[in-house]
Design an enzyme around this catalytic site. Structure first.
Site, PDB file in Angstrom:
ATOM      1  N   GLU A 121       0.844  -1.455  -0.040  1.00  0.00           N
ATOM      2  CA  GLU A 121      -0.033  -0.042   0.040  1.00  0.00           C
ATOM      3  C   GLU A 121       0.885   1.285  -0.007  1.00  0.00           C
ATOM      4  OE1 GLU A 121      -2.269  -0.749   3.490  1.00  0.00           O
ATOM      5  OE2 GLU A 121      -3.098  -2.647   2.923  1.00  0.00           O
ATOM      6  N   PHE A 151      -1.038  -3.988  11.471  1.00  0.00           N
ATOM      7  CA  PHE A 151      -1.882  -4.501  10.037  1.00  0.00           C
ATOM      8  C   PHE A 151      -1.350  -5.378   9.645  1.00  0.00           C
ATOM      9  CE2 PHE A 151      -1.779   0.463   9.288  1.00  0.00           C
ATOM     10  CZ  PHE A 151      -2.273   0.926  10.306  1.00  0.00           C
ATOM     11  N   PHE A 203       2.183  -1.139   8.668  1.00  0.00           N
ATOM     12  CA  PHE A 203       2.622  -1.188  10.037  1.00  0.00           C
ATOM     13  C   PHE A 203       2.331  -2.546  10.776  1.00  0.00           C
ATOM     14  CE2 PHE A 203       1.882   3.356   9.610  1.00  0.00           C
ATOM     15  CZ  PHE A 203       2.786   3.711  10.301  1.00  0.00           C
ATOM     16  N   ASP A 204       3.078  -2.805  11.667  1.00  0.00           N
ATOM     17  CA  ASP A 204       2.967  -4.028  12.381  1.00  0.00           C
ATOM     18  C   ASP A 204       1.465  -4.658  12.616  1.00  0.00           C
ATOM     19  OD1 ASP A 204       2.650  -1.979  14.576  1.00  0.00           O
ATOM     20  OD2 ASP A 204       4.852  -1.935  14.890  1.00  0.00           O
ATOM     21  N   ALA A 248      -5.708  -4.001   1.246  1.00  0.00           N
ATOM     22  CA  ALA A 248      -5.907  -5.555   1.731  1.00  0.00           C
ATOM     23  C   ALA A 248      -4.521  -6.194   2.084  1.00  0.00           C
ATOM     24  CB  ALA A 248      -6.834  -6.134   0.635  1.00  0.00           C
ATOM     25  N   GLU A 249      -4.185  -6.506   2.964  1.00  0.00           N
ATOM     26  CA  GLU A 249      -3.333  -7.220   3.503  1.00  0.00           C
ATOM     27  C   GLU A 249      -3.133  -8.412   3.041  1.00  0.00           C
ATOM     28  OE1 GLU A 249      -4.645  -5.013   5.429  1.00  0.00           O
ATOM     29  OE2 GLU A 249      -3.015  -3.411   5.466  1.00  0.00           O
ATOM     30  N   PRO A 306      -4.377  -9.029   9.404  1.00  0.00           N
ATOM     31  CA  PRO A 306      -5.500  -9.588   8.244  1.00  0.00           C
ATOM     32  C   PRO A 306      -4.733 -10.470   7.487  1.00  0.00           C
ATOM     33  CG  PRO A 306      -5.496  -7.116   8.935  1.00  0.00           C
ATOM     34  CD  PRO A 306      -4.489  -7.615   9.605  1.00  0.00           C
ATOM     35  N   HIS A 324      -0.045   0.672  15.653  1.00  0.00           N
ATOM     36  CA  HIS A 324       1.225   1.135  14.859  1.00  0.00           C
ATOM     37  C   HIS A 324       2.387   0.904  15.588  1.00  0.00           C
ATOM     38  CE1 HIS A 324      -2.076   3.154  12.952  1.00  0.00           C
ATOM     39  NE2 HIS A 324      -1.417   3.574  11.881  1.00  0.00           N
TER      40      HIS A 324
END
Lengths: 326, 371
Positions: free
Chosen positions: A30, A87, A84-85, A60-61, A90, A130
């Protein structure tokens, strides 16, 4: 010839070198394109390598990691950025059930040369999700290699080693150290760089081994500097999976004491595993139990409390003192 | 409920009626010889036989589990025979018919359900990825692979297309929806082939989707089509068209093969707890094999000798599946450590040698009276 680089810029330069070296290397995630990533780690790559190799993905991870797996099957070497960690979660299914196990499931017919870059750890005053240290989730999963960097030299070379690895590599970037600066000899051959799996003695000492990785290495070095009563040897772990036990054991046998410091929560964290193993291998050399200095078993707190949550210089020194209390 | 669109009867692409009559469809003309239809009939019968043999083997304790394809043969053979040699399929775990079309020997599938392998075939050699158990994951792998195909410049008239198989339940998963979106945004050469067999274990399609599944595609910006999943000719024609469309650079299609899982979800499942037997009877009348046989018989395209020869072949394959299953050898204990990493890993290496030493400590123990 040395170049003065921050950790962030060193990773950027390492990515660039990787993409120049191998046309199959792709960067995806992203905002990694025109923006260059929220931390600017992919800055300039889109301009020079184009949209086919620096792919701005939908938000969308799971999709990012899942499609990277398909790309790897097609012969590409994707480097995905998880912004970020917090995130990463998912994408946990794709990482644990698919990426980590694909080689095993295919009886070696498929390799997964995927790198997941994750800015991790606290200390930047961010809002929740975050500032997390999810390394234990990864190190508990067979099939993944997990590494982290503490200085620009390692940042530059290890990202290239990670990209060249045929195994999936979780590449943890200590975000509060992105702006640490040092000379990097970018002209040296990659073969001369310290192997990705090796721990490194960052400072020699004789009384106690202080083991840290990623963002805590700087704190550990500060502690060694500050403690005039003890001679502290600092070991930078670098690879969290696999762990370079011979280097640790050798150091502990010399010093007789071990303190492990990390930002991840205490229970089930990497420190416990290392403590158990060192106890098995160095029982008769240890002058004291292995001491762990870690974050609490709580959710990462609101940022106005993070200075209390993160092990700081004083807590690390307190850990060292505890090791000498026996 | 004010939404009337959900109640419209969607168009079902059908080329061959349950009575065995050619219906034809203006958008999906199929130029197919009697010989090719006979070959499809043979495929349908043989995969049904492999499947029923595997169910028996599970009942006899030879397999830990089996996911039966009974009733879905046409969806799998029709779509599987539409694939070109270079195309790549990403199956779920029930695609034994597609595996058959891709040249995966039944014993490879049995090995996985027996617990001898985790799916050890070479996906590249067969153009058929490993079975994926965690629902919907493979839709993303297919999409990523298709994005790789694009970057290889392998899109065009002789290009490569990718197909992803999943069931109606998978359309509820985030990964499937993320795959639809990634594929649409990238115009990736991938076909999403959903076998709507009406039941996700015990949950009906109504518990998965408010709208007919094929209609989901419109929201992502690509065409969706519902095909009679028990009609092998329609499945062949529709999938072939979708694959050609993808390989020519026109992006994804969602094919919803409207079919029925006549058996249980897996051998661990008991469908009598959640569905009426009348429903099964209704679908039995639409049997995918029966209608092809009727067509061949009614039009004098196959004689008794042909049907008898296929039955004989099915018997032989049943026999082969039985003996091959029992002949599958358990892996060696140290295989636990194989192929976890591509590169040496000191932790695994150490555990392997420790376990090897431990195992070796038993050698000769029996002769000495055991322990």
């Amino acid at each position: 010839m040395g170049t003065n680089l921050t950790i962030g810029k060193a990773i950027n330069a390492g990515l660039r070198a990787s993409m120049e070296h191998d046309p199959k290397v792709l960067v995806m995630g992203e905002d990694v394109g025109k923006l260059g990533g929220v931390f600017r780690v992919t800055d300039g790559l889109y301009k020079d390598f184009g949209a086919d190799r620096v792919i701005d993905t939908p938000l969308a991870e799971s999709g990012i990691v899942g499609t990277a797996i398909g790309m790897a099957m097609r012969g590409y070497r994707p480097v995905v950025e998880i912004q970020f960690d917090g995130f990463f979660f998912p994408a946990a299914n794709q990482t644990f059930t698919q990426l980590a196990k694909m080689r095993r499931r295919s009886a070696g017919k498929l390799s997964m040369p995927v790198v997941m870059r994750i800015p991790y750890g606290g200390g930047i005053g961010a809002v929740e999700h975050h500032s997390e240290s999810p390394e234990a989730y990864f190190t508990h999963t067979a099939g993944l290699r997990v590494v982290t960097v503490a200085n620009p030299e390692d940042a530059y070379w290890m990202i290239q080693q990670a990209v060249r690895s045929d195994d999936p590599v979780i590449f943890l970037e200590p975000k509060r150290r992105y702006y640490e600066k040092a000379e990097v000899d970018t002209a040296a051959p990659i073969e001369e760089a310290t192997p990705m799996g090796a721990a490194r003695v960052a400072r020699h000492g004789t009384d106690v081994t202080l083991l840290a990785y990623g963002p805590m290495v700087k704190t550990a070095l500060q502690a060694a500097e500050a403690d005039t009563d003890h001679s502290i040897e600092v070991v930078d772990l670098r690879s969290l999976s696999p762990v370079d036990y011979p280097t640790i054991v050798e150091s502990v046998k010399r010093t007789g004491r071990l303190v492990v410091a990390h930002e991840a929560p205490l229970s089930g964290g990497p420190g416990g595993e290392i403590a158990a193993r060192v106890t098995e291998e160095c029982f008769y050399h240890l002058e004291s139990p292995v001491i762990r200095v870690a974050a609490f078993d709580t959710p990462y707190p609101q940022s106005r409390l993070e200075e209390h949550y993160l092990p700081d210089l004083d807590r690390v020194l307190d850990g060292v003192d505890r090791a000498f209390a026996y | 409920m004010s939404d009337t669109t959900a109640h419209e009867e969607p168009e079902l692409i059908q080329l061959l009626t349950p009575e065995g009559e050619l219906a034809g469809h203006p958008d999906y003309p199929l130029d197919i010889s009697a010989e090719e239809i006979r070959a499809l009939y043979r495929d349908l019968v043989l995969v049904r036989r492999v499947d029923s043999e595997a169910v028996s083997l599970q009942r006899q304790g030879e397999l830990g589990l089996w996911a039966s394809l009974l009733g879905q043969e046409a969806a799998q053979i029709g779509s599987g025979r539409a694939l070109g040699e270079r195309d790549m399929a990403f199956p779920s775990y029930r695609e034994h018919g597609v595996a058959w079309c891709r040249g995966i020997a039944p014993k490879e599938l049995l090995g996985m359900f027996r617990g001898v392998t985790n799916g050890g075939w070479d996906p590249h050699e067969h153009g058929f990825h490993l079975y994926t158990i965690v629902i919907g994951s493979q839709a993303l792998h297919a999409t990523g692979y298709a994005m790789g195909v694009q970057r290889d410049g392998a899109v065009g008239e002789d290009g490569t297309a990718v197909i992803s198989y999943f069931g109606d339940g998978a359309t509820s998963q985030g990964d499937t929806n993320e795959a639809f979106n990634f594929a649409a945004v990238n115009n990736a050469p991938v076909v999403f082939f959903c076998q709507n067999n009406q039941w996700a274990i015990s949950e009906s399609t109504e518990r998965q989707s408010r709208v007919p599944i094929y209609r989901r595609a419109a929201g992502f910006g690509f065409p969706g089509v519902r095909v009679d999943g028990n009609d092998v000719l329609a499945c062949l024609a529709v999938t072939r068209a979708a694959l050609d469309n993808a390989r020519e650079g026109n992006g994804p299609t969602l094919v919803e093969a409207f079919t029925y899982r006549m058996g249980a979800h897996t051998t661990n499942d008991d469908p009598s707890r959640y569905r009426a037997s009348a429903e099964l009877d209704e679908w039995k009348a639409k049997d995918p094999i029966l209608r092809v046989r009727r067509y061949l018989e009614n039009n004098g395209l196959a004689d008794e000798a042909f049907f008898a020869s296929v039955d004989t072949e099915a018997e032989a394959i049943g026999e082969q599946v039985r003996s091959e299953c029992r002949g599958l050898v358990d892996p060696e204990p140290l295989d636990i450590f194989h192929e976890v990493y591509a590169e040496p890993n000191v932790q695994i290496d150490r555990q392997r040698s420790e376990f090897a030493e431990y195992l070796a400590s038993f050698e000769g123990a029996g002769a000495e009276g055991g322990r």
